[in-house]
Design a protein around this motif. Structure first.
Motif, PDB file in Angstrom:
ATOM      1  N   THR A 256      -4.059  -6.334   0.290  1.00  0.00           N
ATOM      2  CA  THR A 256      -4.515  -5.029   0.763  1.00  0.00           C
ATOM      3  C   THR A 256      -5.294  -4.352  -0.346  1.00  0.00           C
ATOM      4  O   THR A 256      -4.724  -3.964  -1.368  1.00  0.00           O
ATOM      5  CB  THR A 256      -3.332  -4.146   1.179  1.00  0.00           C
ATOM      6  OG1 THR A 256      -2.564  -4.807   2.167  1.00  0.00           O
ATOM      7  CG2 THR A 256      -3.836  -2.820   1.739  1.00  0.00           C
TER       8      THR A 256
ATOM      9  N   HIS B 156      -6.723  -1.879   5.015  1.00  0.00           N
ATOM     10  CA  HIS B 156      -5.410  -1.764   5.653  1.00  0.00           C
ATOM     11  C   HIS B 156      -5.505  -1.408   7.136  1.00  0.00           C
ATOM     12  O   HIS B 156      -4.812  -1.997   7.983  1.00  0.00           O
ATOM     13  CB  HIS B 156      -4.599  -0.691   4.905  1.00  0.00           C
ATOM     14  CG  HIS B 156      -3.192  -0.546   5.382  1.00  0.00           C
ATOM     15  ND1 HIS B 156      -2.177  -1.364   4.945  1.00  0.00           N
ATOM     16  CD2 HIS B 156      -2.628   0.328   6.252  1.00  0.00           C
ATOM     17  CE1 HIS B 156      -1.038  -0.991   5.516  1.00  0.00           C
ATOM     18  NE2 HIS B 156      -1.286   0.027   6.316  1.00  0.00           N
TER      19      HIS B 156
ATOM     20  N   LEU C 187      -1.042   0.049  -4.488  1.00  0.00           N
ATOM     21  CA  LEU C 187      -2.061  -0.962  -4.195  1.00  0.00           C
ATOM     22  C   LEU C 187      -2.269  -1.903  -5.368  1.00  0.00           C
ATOM     23  O   LEU C 187      -2.526  -3.102  -5.193  1.00  0.00           O
ATOM     24  CB  LEU C 187      -3.390  -0.283  -3.862  1.00  0.00           C
ATOM     25  CG  LEU C 187      -3.497   0.442  -2.525  1.00  0.00           C
ATOM     26  CD1 LEU C 187      -4.753   1.297  -2.495  1.00  0.00           C
ATOM     27  CD2 LEU C 187      -3.501  -0.544  -1.363  1.00  0.00           C
TER      28      LEU C 187
ATOM     29  N   SER D 109       0.796  -1.227   0.000  1.00  0.00           N
ATOM     30  CA  SER D 109       0.000   0.000   0.000  1.00  0.00           C
ATOM     31  C   SER D 109       0.826   1.273   0.000  1.00  0.00           C
ATOM     32  O   SER D 109       0.345   2.326  -0.384  1.00  0.00           O
ATOM     33  CB  SER D 109      -0.947   0.014   1.205  1.00  0.00           C
ATOM     34  OG  SER D 109      -0.209  -0.004   2.412  1.00  0.00           O
ATOM     35  N   ALA D 110       2.109   1.171   0.433  1.00  0.00           N
ATOM     36  CA  ALA D 110       2.934   2.380   0.501  1.00  0.00           C
ATOM     37  C   ALA D 110       4.373   2.062   0.115  1.00  0.00           C
ATOM     38  O   ALA D 110       4.672   1.863  -1.057  1.00  0.00           O
ATOM     39  CB  ALA D 110       2.847   3.009   1.884  1.00  0.00           C
TER      40      ALA D 110
ATOM     41  N   ASP E 116       3.866  -1.607   8.404  1.00  0.00           N
ATOM     42  CA  ASP E 116       3.088  -2.361   7.413  1.00  0.00           C
ATOM     43  C   ASP E 116       3.673  -3.749   7.213  1.00  0.00           C
ATOM     44  O   ASP E 116       4.897  -3.918   7.124  1.00  0.00           O
ATOM     45  CB  ASP E 116       3.065  -1.609   6.081  1.00  0.00           C
ATOM     46  CG  ASP E 116       2.252  -0.326   6.156  1.00  0.00           C
ATOM     47  OD1 ASP E 116       1.577  -0.107   7.175  1.00  0.00           O
ATOM     48  OD2 ASP E 116       2.298   0.453   5.188  1.00  0.00           O
TER      49      ASP E 116
ATOM     50  N   GLY F 104      -4.592   3.538   0.444  1.00  0.00           N
ATOM     51  CA  GLY F 104      -3.165   3.628   0.184  1.00  0.00           C
ATOM     52  C   GLY F 104      -2.902   4.390  -1.098  1.00  0.00           C
ATOM     53  O   GLY F 104      -3.781   5.053  -1.635  1.00  0.00           O
TER      54      GLY F 104
END
Length: 385
Positions: A104, A136, A113, A34-35, A351, A108
């Motif tokens: 996920t 998330h 993603l 997501s990041a 995460d 994000g």
């Protein structure tokens, strides 16, 4: 993209399940991107973490001074096959032995993603495995249900403080899939404010990012320069006193104004920069303490006497935050001394895919599955599950 044939196979929420798929020990392969980290993990319904692979992109982002979406997407595309293979190898499983695939879904960075989303959907369709997309922040909130000893598992309803680079929220967790937001930030998250102040003070990105660098700088200065008296601290604003809501642009801007008033960071020695770092960290955490107490009072006023507080998200790994919450809420003379405070292990605050696997488990076990054509959601409220 999935073929039309694969999409046809996906209709009806995946009915191609083996007769023993929902055995007591159900194994989920989960992906998270997501990041800024690429993650894959295998977790079972018996709360066993068979593998939990996190491939950090710190070196990539350090070179550009923070998380750059384009750089992050490229990193995820390169690292996801490696993370996936390692997760299966460490779990000593082949793809055919995995019972379900989770990923996920959001919130994000959209492009980030899509990496785990596309990988999970294509694998699930090709292998006819059931699929679940996970929120998330729901995964962060439920992590202590995976990691806490069975005799001290948080009991619903419980209060959750979700603190990360993207979120600062107090959430009432009513069940594994029902959440009510009691407070959120009106501007920037605590994690983002930590990052900005660390950059402003000339700290290095380090191995865990700017926020961790600021925490380490505060701790090392304490050993080097000693304790600061209240008079030594920079006077900081107390945003939205008495209100269930957060604001971190004020404390962050206060540090920025002071640095400019001194002519810039190059005119501040190490002790002066440390004083500013400590002032900011104390103000940032004090705001969390105050709002958590307001959240607890709200619960009691509404006949919801919660007994557990879960603190999760990347900022939950901050040792000063953990110490302050324990002292304010759980000490013998504290108003909420009977409160049980739960933090995930440090490596599961950031995460990771183990939390995604666990957050999907209740849905797999009741066959509440997603279609292979499900889309990721960059913006997605935890109340809208």
């Amino acid at each position: 993209m999935l073929s039309r044939a694969a999409l046809r196979c996906a209709r009806g929420n995946v009915l191609h399940l083996k007769s023993n798929s929902y055995a007591r020990n159900f194994a989920v392969l989960a992906l998270e991107s997501s990041a800024d980290d690429t993650c894959a993990a295998v977790v079972t319904s018996e709360r066993e973490i068979l593998s939990n692979v996190v491939i950090s992109q710190n070196e990539l982002h350090a070179s550009v001074g923070g998380i750059n979406p384009y750089v992050a997407i490229q990193g995820h595309q390169k690292n996801m096959p490696v993370a996936l293979r390692r997760a299966l190898d460490e779990a000593k499983l082949e793809m055919g032995q995995v019972d379900g695939i989770a990923f996920t879904r959001g919130p994000g960075i959209g492009g980030c993603l899509s990496v785990s989303s596309n990988a999970a959907k294509n694998m699930a369709a090709a292998l006819r495995k059931p699929l679940v997309g996970v929120h998330h922040m729901q995964a962060h909130a439920l992590t202590p249900l995976l990691t806490s000893p069975k005799e001290s598992l948080p009991q619903f309803p419980f209060l959750t403080l979700l603190v990360s680079g993207g979120h600062t929220m107090i959430v009432l967790a009513k069940s594994v899939k029902s959440f009510q937001i009691l407070a959120t930030t009106v501007d920037e998250s605590i994690g983002r404010a930590f990052d900005k102040v660390a950059r402003m003070l000339g700290l290095e990105w380090g191995t865990k990012g700017y926020g961790a660098a600021l925490e380490a700088f505060c701790a090392s200065g304490m050993e080097k320069f000693g304790e600061l008296s209240p008079q030594d601290l920079l006077r900081m604003p107390s945003p939205m006193p008495g209100v269930l809501g957060f604001s971190y642009s004020g404390p962050h801007s206060n540090i920025e104004r002071h640095v400019h008033s001194q002519g810039g960071i190059e005119y501040l020695d190490e002790k002066a920069r440390w004083r500013l770092a400590v002032s900011f960290q104390k103000a940032a955490v004090s705001q969390l303490e105050e709002k958590v107490e307001l959240g607890l009072k709200w619960c009691y006023r509404n006949n919801l006497p919660v007994k557990d507080l879960v603190v999760s998200g990347g900022v939950a790994s901050n040792q000063y935050l953990q110490k302050r919450l324990h002292e304010r809420l759980c000490s013998d003379n504290a108003e909420y001394s009977s409160m049980q405070l739960s933090f995930p292990p440090l490596h599961l605050c950031r995460d990771n895919a183990a939390m995604i696997a666990w957050a999907s488990m209740h849905r797999f076990l009741v066959k509440d599955l997603d279609d292979y054509s499900i889309e990721h959601r960059a913006k997605w409220s935890i109340e809208d599950l």
